[in-house]
Design an enzyme around this catalytic site. Structure first.
Site, PDB file in Angstrom:
ATOM      1  N   ALA A 177       1.103  -1.037  -0.044  1.00 33.92           N
ATOM      2  CA  ALA A 177      -0.155  -0.102   0.245  1.00 33.92           C
ATOM      3  C   ALA A 177       0.480   1.572   0.137  1.00 33.92           C
ATOM      4  O   ALA A 177       0.664   2.337   1.142  1.00 33.92           O
ATOM      5  CB  ALA A 177      -0.579   0.160   1.505  1.00 33.92           C
ATOM      6  N   GLU A 196       5.871  11.497  -0.402  1.00 33.04           N
ATOM      7  CA  GLU A 196       4.150  11.748  -0.125  1.00 33.04           C
ATOM      8  C   GLU A 196       3.234  12.517  -1.367  1.00 33.04           C
ATOM      9  O   GLU A 196       3.300  13.499  -1.352  1.00 33.04           O
ATOM     10  CB  GLU A 196       5.006  13.288   0.750  1.00 33.04           C
TER      11      GLU A 196
END
Length: 380
Positions: free
Chosen positions: A130, A363
């Site tokens: 993930a 990010e």
């Protein structure tokens, strides 16, 4: 609309630039080559108040704004991207969600140590399966009596090997999808919590990037951050602000590369003239300087919008997308302008080019930023 920095913001730039020049730059090449986390620099950053810039003094923050914070990360990253991301991950990804989502008891317990730099923070979202698909969390948290019990692992965690406080996402109800994710505060030393593999990376080599392992990790019930099921919202709002930090890191890398390249071009002579006098190369400098300034304006606008509590998510995505691409463009061009010397470790542009690549990935990849931006323009 005011495009001038305040006196306070100008002071922050002057102070952080002096700190970076005197304390960070002399170690930058060494810690990169040794893959060594700069503990001594982090301690000095704490003394200068650089680890709590955009937070109120009541929690031992510096009382600054998010433009000052962006400037701080920019100036640190101008000489050492690893140091810049240590500050950014700590501030944006750990301190901010506790400040924004924590109850008063949690704020008083954790923020003074974090914002003063007595303790370092990290953020645990990414898992082996993930990454960009943050909704695919496999780490589980189950309430057993008065404790939450966590099982699973996280990967690519910035500051992982040296952090004291971690904001961690875990699935509390898989049947609810993203609404079944919750956020927790985990402390170094908690039962069942350990640090796994330390990554050997292309760039930001002095940043500690590790795996987090939870094996029946037991934490008190009051470590839930926000409410049960709010974890995905906590994570996404945190990343919106984190992108300002990473965009600032990318900006600093680009500016640093251009600065050293300008000095090199003024000193280096070929064909009887300085590189800085060759028109074709001057055009390259003009292009780089323009992209850097455009990135800076986008970042400062996103930071200003955050300070004013405006919806800044799409703007921070634009800032990160453009700044990251600018960092890669500028550093690659700067290596080229150095010629063969640019490909050696004798000059910092080689390190800067390696460091720049990660800004297009972590990010939220550049592709994710485009998804966010497109949704704001076209609708979901």
């Amino acid at each position: 609309m005011n495009f001038q920095l305040t006196k306070e913001q100008e002071f922050v730039r002057k102070m952080v630039r002096e700190f970076a020049t005197n304390e960070v730059e002399p170690l930058a090449a060494e810690i990169d080559q040794e893959h060594r986390f700069p503990v001594e620099t982090v301690e000095k950053m704490a003394k200068y108040g650089l680890l709590g810039v955009p937070f109120p003094t009541e929690y031992e923050g510096a009382g600054g704004d998010h433009i000052s914070y962006a400037i701080t990360v920019e100036e640190l990253s101008r000489v050492c991207a690893s140091t810049g991301v240590i500050c950014s991950a700590h501030t944006s990804l750990c301190c901010w969600p506790i400040f924004n989502w924590g109850n008063e008891e949690q704020k008083k317990k954790y923020l003074p140590d974090l914002l003063s730099g007595r303790k370092l923070g990290a953020f645990g979202l990414t898992e082996p399966g993930a990454g960009t698909d943050a909704a695919g969390q496999q780490t589980r948290a189950v309430l057993e009596g008065d404790n939450w019990v966590l099982n699973g692992s996280k990967v690519f965690i910035t500051n992982g090997g040296y952090a004291d406080t971690f904001v961690v996402m875990a699935m509390t109800d898989k049947s609810k999808g993203t609404r079944g994710i919750s956020a927790f505060i985990v402390e170094k030393g908690d039962e069942g919590f350990s640090i796994g593999k330390t990554e050997d990376k292309l760039g930001i080599c002095a940043s500690s990037t590790t795996e987090l392992i939870f094996q029946n990790c037991k934490i008190p019930q009051d470590r839930l951050l926000g409410e049960v099921g709010q974890g995905f919202k906590v994570a996404m709002s945190t990343l919106d602000g984190g992108r300002i930090g990473i965009a600032s890191q990318a900006l600093g890398i680009a500016q640093g590369a251009l600065d050293v390249t300008v000095d090199y071009m003024k000193a280096r002579k070929q064909f009887g003239k300085r590189l800085s006098d060759m028109e074709a190369l001057r055009f390259d400098v003009a292009e780089m300087a323009t992209r850097i300034e455009a990135a800076r304006l986008l970042i400062y606008q996103a930071a200003d919008m955050k300070d004013k509590h405006l919806a800044y998510g799409p703007k921070s995505a634009m800032a990160k997308l453009f700044a990251a691409e600018t960092a890669m463009y500028v550093t690659t061009k700067c290596v080229q302008l150095h010629g063969g010397y640019g490909y050696t470790k004798d000059y910092p542009v080689e390190r800067m080019m390696r460091d720049a690549k990660i800004t297009e990935i972590y990010e939220g990849t550049s592709e994710v930023q485009k998804i966010v931006i497109a949704a704001s323009v076209l609708g979901k």
